[in-house]
Motif scaffolding. Structure first.
Motif, PDB file in Angstrom:
ATOM      1  N   VAL A   1     -17.048   2.896   2.471  1.00 47.91           N
ATOM      2  CA  VAL A   1     -15.737   2.865   3.129  1.00 47.91           C
ATOM      3  C   VAL A   1     -15.862   3.305   4.582  1.00 47.91           C
ATOM      4  N   GLU A   2     -16.641   4.358   4.838  1.00 52.45           N
ATOM      5  CA  GLU A   2     -16.816   4.835   6.211  1.00 52.45           C
ATOM      6  C   GLU A   2     -17.430   3.763   7.103  1.00 52.45           C
ATOM      7  N   ARG A   3     -18.293   2.950   6.541  1.00 50.16           N
ATOM      8  CA  ARG A   3     -18.957   1.911   7.312  1.00 50.16           C
ATOM      9  C   ARG A   3     -18.101   0.653   7.452  1.00 50.16           C
ATOM     10  N   CYS A   4     -17.384   0.292   6.402  1.00 52.23           N
ATOM     11  CA  CYS A   4     -16.686  -0.995   6.380  1.00 52.23           C
ATOM     12  C   CYS A   4     -15.260  -0.941   6.925  1.00 52.23           C
ATOM     13  N   PHE A   5     -14.566   0.163   6.701  1.00 49.45           N
ATOM     14  CA  PHE A   5     -13.167   0.217   7.125  1.00 49.45           C
ATOM     15  C   PHE A   5     -12.994   0.014   8.628  1.00 49.45           C
ATOM     16  N   PRO A   6     -13.785   0.660   9.487  1.00 46.22           N
ATOM     17  CA  PRO A   6     -13.583   0.435  10.924  1.00 46.22           C
ATOM     18  C   PRO A   6     -13.771  -1.027  11.319  1.00 46.22           C
ATOM     19  N   VAL A   7     -14.713  -1.713  10.687  1.00 42.22           N
ATOM     20  CA  VAL A   7     -14.932  -3.135  10.985  1.00 42.22           C
ATOM     21  C   VAL A   7     -13.691  -3.948  10.629  1.00 42.22           C
ATOM     22  N   ILE A   8     -13.159  -3.696   9.432  1.00 41.30           N
ATOM     23  CA  ILE A   8     -11.999  -4.459   8.977  1.00 41.30           C
ATOM     24  C   ILE A   8     -10.749  -4.081   9.765  1.00 41.30           C
ATOM     25  N   ASN A   9     -10.592  -2.805  10.065  1.00 44.01           N
ATOM     26  CA  ASN A   9      -9.439  -2.371  10.856  1.00 44.01           C
ATOM     27  C   ASN A   9      -9.410  -3.066  12.210  1.00 44.01           C
ATOM     28  N   ASP A  10     -10.568  -3.104  12.876  1.00 40.88           N
ATOM     29  CA  ASP A  10     -10.649  -3.762  14.187  1.00 40.88           C
ATOM     30  C   ASP A  10     -10.350  -5.252  14.063  1.00 40.88           C
ATOM     31  N   TYR A  11     -10.843  -5.851  13.019  1.00 39.88           N
ATOM     32  CA  TYR A  11     -10.630  -7.283  12.770  1.00 39.88           C
ATOM     33  C   TYR A  11      -9.145  -7.573  12.557  1.00 39.88           C
ATOM     34  N   VAL A  12      -8.494  -6.763  11.721  1.00 34.33           N
ATOM     35  CA  VAL A  12      -7.061  -6.936  11.465  1.00 34.33           C
ATOM     36  C   VAL A  12      -6.255  -6.757  12.747  1.00 34.33           C
ATOM     37  N   GLN A  13      -6.594  -5.746  13.524  1.00 36.22           N
ATOM     38  CA  GLN A  13      -5.861  -5.488  14.760  1.00 36.22           C
ATOM     39  C   GLN A  13      -5.971  -6.661  15.728  1.00 36.22           C
ATOM     40  N   ARG A  14      -7.183  -7.158  15.939  1.00 40.81           N
ATOM     41  CA  ARG A  14      -7.367  -8.256  16.888  1.00 40.81           C
ATOM     42  C   ARG A  14      -6.633  -9.515  16.441  1.00 40.81           C
ATOM     43  N   ARG A  15      -6.726  -9.828  15.176  1.00 42.62           N
ATOM     44  CA  ARG A  15      -6.077 -11.039  14.676  1.00 42.62           C
ATOM     45  C   ARG A  15      -4.565 -10.862  14.564  1.00 42.62           C
ATOM     46  N   GLY A  16      -4.130  -9.669  14.184  1.00 42.97           N
ATOM     47  CA  GLY A  16      -2.704  -9.431  13.999  1.00 42.97           C
ATOM     48  C   GLY A  16      -1.909  -9.529  15.286  1.00 42.97           C
ATOM     49  N   TYR A  17      -2.534  -9.154  16.412  1.00 44.47           N
ATOM     50  CA  TYR A  17      -1.833  -9.167  17.694  1.00 44.47           C
ATOM     51  C   TYR A  17      -2.137 -10.401  18.535  1.00 44.47           C
ATOM     52  N   SER A  18      -3.029 -11.246  18.047  1.00 41.58           N
ATOM     53  CA  SER A  18      -3.402 -12.424  18.836  1.00 41.58           C
ATOM     54  C   SER A  18      -2.498 -13.607  18.502  1.00 41.58           C
ATOM     55  N   PRO A  19      -2.008 -14.330  19.512  1.00 42.24           N
ATOM     56  CA  PRO A  19      -1.172 -15.501  19.233  1.00 42.24           C
ATOM     57  C   PRO A  19      -1.968 -16.655  18.635  1.00 42.24           C
ATOM     58  N   LEU A  20      -3.275 -16.665  18.869  1.00 39.82           N
ATOM     59  CA  LEU A  20      -4.136 -17.713  18.326  1.00 39.82           C
ATOM     60  C   LEU A  20      -5.386 -17.071  17.735  1.00 39.82           C
ATOM     61  N   SER A  21      -5.647 -17.342  16.461  1.00 42.08           N
ATOM     62  CA  SER A  21      -6.847 -16.823  15.816  1.00 42.08           C
ATOM     63  C   SER A  21      -7.574 -17.965  15.130  1.00 42.08           C
ATOM     64  N   THR A  22      -8.903 -17.904  15.159  1.00 40.82           N
ATOM     65  CA  THR A  22      -9.678 -18.932  14.472  1.00 40.82           C
ATOM     66  C   THR A  22      -9.518 -18.763  12.964  1.00 40.82           C
ATOM     67  N   PRO A  23      -9.603 -19.834  12.199  1.00 34.20           N
ATOM     68  CA  PRO A  23      -9.565 -19.709  10.736  1.00 34.20           C
ATOM     69  C   PRO A  23     -10.647 -18.750  10.248  1.00 34.20           C
TER      70      PRO A  23
ATOM     71  N   GLU B   1      -4.507 -10.319   3.850  1.00 38.52           N
ATOM     72  CA  GLU B   1      -5.751 -11.079   3.704  1.00 38.52           C
ATOM     73  C   GLU B   1      -6.964 -10.165   3.572  1.00 38.52           C
ATOM     74  N   SER B   2      -6.914  -9.010   4.230  1.00 37.99           N
ATOM     75  CA  SER B   2      -8.077  -8.121   4.251  1.00 37.99           C
ATOM     76  C   SER B   2      -8.109  -7.139   3.091  1.00 37.99           C
ATOM     77  N   PHE B   3      -6.958  -6.628   2.691  1.00 39.12           N
ATOM     78  CA  PHE B   3      -6.924  -5.571   1.681  1.00 39.12           C
ATOM     79  C   PHE B   3      -6.233  -5.983   0.387  1.00 39.12           C
ATOM     80  N   GLY B   4      -5.740  -7.222   0.334  1.00 40.38           N
ATOM     81  CA  GLY B   4      -5.075  -7.670  -0.876  1.00 40.38           C
ATOM     82  C   GLY B   4      -3.585  -7.377  -0.843  1.00 40.38           C
TER      83      GLY B   4
END
Length: 454
Positions: free
Chosen positions: A173-195, A87-90
């Protein structure tokens, strides 16, 4: 004939939450303890009843080979974590499956032949020289090698992807990648994520980072295609020109997805390997001396080229040992299609399965005194005595990393040039770690530099 044991052992954890807090606080340590206490096939549960997650961990080299190679078709990239990356990187080469993946691989493979990749050595060396020039003005002659190698690896892959358009991409990339990485990690490991479309602060922040990242890629791709130039050797131009009668060519969206995946996979993994190789050498003067001696003997002060890689075996061993101790992908997830026997246990159909280089690379059956830094574990003779999947930092099987030769080329050249210019000693001896899309350092790995004289 051995009888299959269907009861798979694992940590009990808390009565209602299982190992939820253990995994949250120390994922890698939980995996390591699970292998030590319960064996090579372990069942871990986490979360309250109703949304409890169960994962099956496979820690042996033989089990990893079965999941990634021998029965790869049965273990697919269909878990929540890969869906979030998608969803984040295609749906690029990292996440695509089935015929979509095969088509992409056929189009991209010619761009990653050894001869083609070796042609990027000069561009890599130029970026390393830029970093070393900056070190001359470092405050108190001190640098954080993890930060420095992250910037180097990002600039190197951006230069190879975009040619002269490096600066336009790197800052975003330096500014945006950490934001997206953190977002993917939180959602990927969470049993429930908001749409994703809900206007929560996290969703809005990630969406803004996505838009900015997509926009710079789309702009560079559009400008490149509008110019009509052919024959350029940057990877974006080669991707845009890749075509076959069977597979057609990449459209604009597909090109962007490949670029984003190459930016992600091409810089974070190499940065981890290089940064920790320097950190480990800074902690171990005897091995650092051997590395200096090899570089001085082989290169005699000149800039390394692709042709020098085979003549620098000790540097390669240092990097392989760094990748053993600090694999950029410390855990690799899959989902089982059908029930499968691994190591005398039955993994059920539909199960989430993890193979963990972090654990297998420390397995006492393959690695005596596993926490010790010892590049001599990777002499040809020593490697021949171990199972193939005792060491797999680039994954394995049909989904093995397509860029592993580029990563090694960049890493050996960079390590050689750093060692030519500097001796160094560690200031930070321990680096706290976490897991995201890749291994994440939570602290610094500072070294004090000492310029070497010719």
């Amino acid at each position: 004939m051995a009888t299959t044991r269907t009861e798979i052992p694992g940590p009990a954890g808390l009565p209602l939450l299982g190992s939820m807090f253990d995994l949250k606080d120390d994922t890698l340590g939980t995996f390591l303890r699970s292998q030590r206490e319960h064996g090579d096939v372990v069942r871990i549960t986490a979360g309250p009843p109703g949304i409890r997650a169960t994962v099956y961990c496979v820690f042996s080299a033989e089990g990893a080979q079965q999941v990634l190679a021998g029965e790869a078709a049965n273990f697919r990239k269909e878990n929540n974590f890969y869906e979030e990356i998608r969803e984040s990187f295609g749906n690029g080469l990292l996440t695509a499956q089935d015929e979509d993946y095969l088509r992409q691989r056929r189009l991209v493979q010619p761009l990653f032949t050894r001869k083609r990749v070796d042609g990027y050595a000069e561009a890599v060396a130029a970026e390393v020289a830029r970093v070393l020039t900056g070190w001359q003005d470092a405050d108190d002659a001190t640098v954080d090698v993890l930060d420095e190698m992250t910037e180097l690896a990002l600039r190197a892959v951006a230069r190879i992807l975009f040619g002269t358009d490096v600066d336009a991409a790197v800052e975003i990339v330096e500014r945006c990648f950490p934001v997206i990485n953190d977002y993917v990690q939180r959602r990927g490991y969470s049993p429930l994520s908001t749409p994703r479309e809900w206007p929560t602060p996290g969703n809005r922040k990630a969406a803004a980072a996505h838009r900015e990242l997509y926009a710079v890629c789309d702009r560079i791709i559009a400008e490149r295609r509008a110019s009509g130039r052919t024959g350029a050797q940057d990877l974006l131009s080669l991707l845009a020109e890749a075509e076959s009668a069977e597979d057609r060519s990449f459209d604009a969206d597909e090109l962007r997805e490949q670029v984003l995946i190459f930016l992600l996979a091409g810089h974070e993994t190499t940065a981890t390997s290089l940064g920790f190789a320097l950190h480990l050498l800074a902690l171990h003067p005897e091995q650092r001396k051997r590395a200096h001696e090899e570089v001085d003997r082989v290169l005699a002060g000149r800039t390394p080229t692709a042709a020098d890689l085979d003549a620098l075996p000790y540097l390669t061993q240092v990097l392989k040992e760094a990748m053993r101790l600090f694999p950029a992908a410390p855990a690799i997830g899959r989902r089982a299609v059908a029930a499968t026997e691994i190591g005398g246990h039955t993994i059920p159909a539909g199960a989430d399965v993890i193979v963990a280089p972090w654990v297998t690379h420390r397995h006492p059956d393959y690695w005596p005194d596993a926490d010790r830094f010892d590049p001599d574990r990777f002499t040809p003779e020593a490697e021949a005595e171990r199972p193939r999947y005792a060491w797999f930092p680039f994954g394995g099987g049909p989904r093995a990393c397509i860029g592993q030769h580029f990563s090694m080329l960049e890493s050996v050249i960079a390590l050689a040039m750093v060692l030519q210019a500097y001796d160094f000693e560690a200031i930070d001896t321990e680096v706290p770690l976490s897991t995201g899309i890749t291994l994440q350092a939570l602290g610094t790995a500072r070294v004090r530099l000492h310029a070497r004289t010719a």
